[in-house]
Design an enzyme around this catalytic site. Structure first.
Site, PDB file in Angstrom:
ATOM      1  N   ASN A 172       2.463   1.518   0.649  1.00  0.00           N
ATOM      2  CA  ASN A 172       1.788   1.300  -1.208  1.00  0.00           C
ATOM      3  C   ASN A 172       0.898   0.030  -0.405  1.00  0.00           C
ATOM      4  OD1 ASN A 172       2.565   3.224  -1.549  1.00  0.00           O
ATOM      5  ND2 ASN A 172       4.177   2.537  -3.293  1.00  0.00           N
TER       6      ASN A 172
ATOM      7  N   HIS B 224     -15.995   2.731  -8.010  1.00  0.00           N
ATOM      8  CA  HIS B 224     -15.114   1.812  -7.544  1.00  0.00           C
ATOM      9  C   HIS B 224     -15.618   0.579  -7.604  1.00  0.00           C
ATOM     10  CE1 HIS B 224     -12.717   4.866  -5.551  1.00  0.00           C
ATOM     11  NE2 HIS B 224     -11.657   3.886  -5.288  1.00  0.00           N
TER      12      HIS B 224
ATOM     13  N   GLU C 166       1.310 -16.698  -8.673  1.00  0.00           N
ATOM     14  CA  GLU C 166       0.335 -17.731  -8.387  1.00  0.00           C
ATOM     15  C   GLU C 166      -1.181 -17.585  -7.462  1.00  0.00           C
ATOM     16  OE1 GLU C 166       4.078 -17.757  -8.541  1.00  0.00           O
ATOM     17  OE2 GLU C 166       4.662 -19.179  -9.165  1.00  0.00           O
TER      18      GLU C 166
END
Ligand code: GLN
Ligand code: ZN
Length: 780
Positions: free
Chosen positions: A131, A719, A29
């Site tokens: 990560n 990117h 959400e």
């Protein structure tokens, strides 16, 4: 100085707590709301309402799962984007280059995170050996420290309306500064940690404000304590911590402090931390150890007199059920040594998904073995119960846990005899290809030009591709229609690359949703989740696969697509695989055997895939290892062993390739100085790496090392949608060709193109090919 506030000294930390909880929401959400705000489809007020509702849900859920509403049991670990960025903002340590940014607090926050037309965003880098990626603080002698406790105070007040006495969480001062980089305006040699005294004053001000707002506990995370990779020795880091917390501890008007040391081993420091004037010290007892000697000799208990030891016995980075009986035994032992102990997770649960109960399509037997965040909270509460009232009071739960662990150990697929036999028979020879000279000679037949142009593998994942995949998953189109769609996509990518004039082509990876999950879905011994999202940075989340059993490859995984692509062109098409280390790094891996053993199994499956690709006529195969550096352990002691098994797994995967097969690898980052020997050890014929943003920094050490194999330093940053000009790319290529001979130098972008659009991709690649042609001519 006023008299010490004794109120919090007697309060005591709750007997069960966690270091933090996932914040993206069970259905992502928060991601959806933040992205909607960026797009302008919801207002700032609407975003604030969603965020507050998520925080309220988390608090009441944690209470329902068994944490107390009192004594700081419930952490305030929410973040709109990143907890390090939140600390920057709480300290008011806005880098000078952002001083001119206008707008509301929240808009300025997002400019720091994501940049705007005139500001590069804060750099983003890996949070310890996880990560997760954080926004890197930038500090100079001039960086302001102007604390704003408003957000944290707001959380405390929200909690109070729910009847909850919660515990705000911040990155601690030492870790904050050691993770910072020197801002541009800082003089040569400036170290951010030299601002420790100023920053500690900032934290003291935050403590004061929180105290006034009625907060009874705060948490400061100091994972720097467990790292050997921050440019200081552990003793030096401990000295910084000692100085900072001696100062903060001496402040009278403050909440009680919980100082945490997650992600590794703090045993070298535990007694010294215990002696600091703070109220609770946490240790990660999953990755790290207890100072057993001090515990046995009684010096541990003496150091912790009046201080709570918070034992991080529940793994917060993996999804397996902890052996609860063993964890309880550890807790009992600590208490018997005369130490006041609270039960906790080893680290913030932000690294695991929310709830196993939310996984309807996971095999029911596998699901029983798992513990996501909610289950881990229950386990913490359960252990605290057992510790307080005796093992007998939780015996049913302990027995069930023991039964689950036993079931897991013996379930079919966990140990598969033929996989084990094959792994056991692996020899050093299997990990060794023909010598470099022989390979170079054999690969002349591939007819690869100097400054060969290629890409990293993926082409844009268009809305059309995503739609087709979703329709296939929902059963709206059948397998034939889906595969026909993929073939058309591949054909168009091949045509496009020929038109642009690239030398070595790729098939474009349209069939892959994710570079790890794609393989996990096709390998035996792996499972994937439906809602198992884990934040990787900001609004980005991934669903790590679960490597639960012995891994093998029931059928070829990529051959059809690569062979089809090759059938369409006379140029070489690279086969494209994800390497064993990356498959492990981006998954939840079984914890009942060394990572190295799982890596061997994955490597053998990939080795067979390479074999099949070669039989199908593919002569160049790329095995991506973007996570090679990511998994590097924090403590120096463990780094060598890691490099051995990780490099060994890659070599096992690729070691069966004949000399005339050209093996490529791709690594995603530029700072590969620290692992340059490992990269060399991979023994790939060609390695592509990110290099554009650092302006080819890496070619200097490679040239100096007389690196002898192929290297493709990225000539453009993928990117951002910006199209780099031909001249710009030429310039980078000239820098590279000054250090690397033309027959070793490859020309490619920094990384895959899947997040880009077609327009910018075609323009950028066209400029890249022209730049290569121009520099080739100069060299000739
Ligand atoms: N071959 C992959 C791609 O191009 C590599 C991605 C990566 O390095 N993360 O998408
Ligand atoms: Zn990459």
């Amino acid at each position: 100085m006023s008299a010490p506030n004794t109120e919090h000294r007697t309060a005591g930390l709750a007997p069960a707590t966690i270091l933090g909880y996932p914040r993206i929401g069970r259905r992502r959400e928060l991601k959806k709301a933040v992205e909607a705000y960026w797009k302008g489809t919801i207002t700032e007020a609407e975003l604030a309402v969603t965020a507050a509702a998520l925080r309220a849900d988390v608090r009441s859920r944690l209470k329902d799962l068994g944490l107390s509403s009192q004594d700081g049991a419930i952490p305030e670990s929410f973040s709109l984007y990143d907890q390090v960025l939140d600390t920057t903002v709480a300290l008011g340590a806005t880098p000078l280059r952002f001083a001119d940014v206008q707008g509301s607090d929240i808009d300025r926050y997002f400019v720091l995170a994501r940049g705007d037309e005139t500001h590069q965003p804060l750099e983003m880098t890996k949070w310890f050996d996880t990560n997760y990626h954080y926004s890197v603080p930038e500090i100079s002698p001039q960086t302001p420290v102007e604390p704003h406790a408003g957000t944290l105070v707001g959380y405390v007040e929200e909690a109070r309306t729910q009847g909850i006495d919660s515990r705000p969480v911040l990155v601690g001062p030492v870790t904050y500064l050691l993770l910072a980089k020197a801002a541009d305006e800082a003089p040569e040699g400036f170290a951010p940690i030299s601002r420790l005294d100023d920053v500690v004053e900032g934290y003291a001000a935050l403590l004061r404000a929180l105290h006034e707002a009625g907060a009874r506990w705060v948490q400061f995370d100091e994972p720097a304590l467990v790292s050997d990779s921050l440019g200081y020795t552990r003793e030096e880091i401990l000295a910084f911590v000692t100085s900072a917390y001696t100062e903060l501890g001496a402040r009278a008007d403050r909440p009680a402090i919980l100082l945490t040391a997650p992600y590794g081993d703090s045993s070298y420091a535990q007694t010294r931390l215990g002696a600091l004037p703070v109220e609770a010290i946490q240790a990660d007892l999953v990755r790290g150890r207890l100072d057993e000697q001090a515990l046995a000799e009684g010096s541990f208990a003496r150091a912790f007199e009046g201080t709570t030891f918070v034992a991080g016995v529940i793994d917060g980075r993996n999804i397996w059920q902890t052996n609860l009986s063993q964890a309880l035994a550890t807790l009992e032992r600590i208490r018997q040594a005369g130490v006041t102990v609270s039960v906790a997770t080893a680290n913030n649960l932000q690294h695991v998904p929310h709830d196993v109960a939310d996984e309807p399509s996971l095999d029911a037997r596998l699901a029983r073995w798992l513990a996501f965040a909610d289950q881990k909270v229950e386990h913490v509460a359960l252990l605290a119960e057992g510790l307080a009232h005796g093992r007998e009071t939780i015996v049913t739960a302990l027995e069930e846990n023991a039964e689950i662990l036993a079931d897991r150990a013996h379930a079919p697929g966990v140990r598969v005899e033929h996989v084990r036999q094959r792994a056991a028979a692996v020899t050093a020879e299997d990990r060794t290809r023909a010598g470099e000279t022989e390979r170079r000679a054999a690969q002349l037949a591939l007819n690869i030009p100097e400054l060969a142009t290629t890409t990293i593998g993926s082409f844009p994942q268009t809305a059309e591709i995503r739609r087709a995949r979703a329709a296939f998953r929902r059963g709206e189109i059948d397998v034939d229609a889906y595969e026909q769609f993929l073939r058309e996509e591949i054909a168009s990518v091949i045509r496009l690359q020929e038109e642009i004039g690239l030398d070595i082509l790729v098939h474009g990876e349209a069939e892959r949703n994710d570079m790890v999950q794609y393989f996990a879905e096709l390998l035996d011994g792996c499972a994937v989740t439906t809602n198992g999202w884990v934040q990787s940075y900001g609004t980005r989340a991934t669903r790590p696969s679960i490597l639960w059993g012995d891994i093998s490859r029931p059928a070829p995984m990529t051959v059809r697509w690569s062979a089809y692509a090759q059938s369409l062109t006379d140029r070489h098409v690279k086969g494209m695989l994800t390497g064993p280390v990356t498959i492990l790094a981006w998954s939840f891996v079984r914890d009942d055997q060394p990572l190295a053993d799982t890596a061997t199994q994955v490597a053998l499956a990939l080795r067979d895939e390479i074999d099949d690709l070669v039989s199908a006529g593919i002569e160049i195969i790329q095995v991506d290892e973007p996570a090679l550096r990511e998994l590097l352990p924090l403590d120096a002691d463990r780094q060598q062993a890691y490099l051995e098994w990780s490099v060994g797994a890659f070599r096992l995967a690729t070691g069966g390739a004949a000399p005339e097969v050209q093996i490529h690898t791709h690594l995603c980052y530029s700072e590969f100085g620290e692992i340059i020997h490992a990269v060399d050890g991979l023994d790939a014929d060609v390695t592509s790496i990110e290099a554009a943003r650092s302006r080819m920094d890496v070619v200097v050490p490679l040239g100096a090392h007389k690196y002898s194999r192929g290297i493709g330093p990225g000539v453009y940053d993928i990117h951002s949608p910006r199209v780099p000009s031909q001249e710009e790319q030429e310039e980078l290529l000239r820098i590279a060709s000054a250090h690397i001979p033309g027959d070793q130098l490859w020309v490619n972008p920094d990384c895959g193109l899947k997040t880009r659009g077609y327009d910018e991709t075609v323009a950028s690649l066209t400029n890249m090919v022209r730049a290569a042609q121009a520099v080739r001519q100069e060299l000739a």
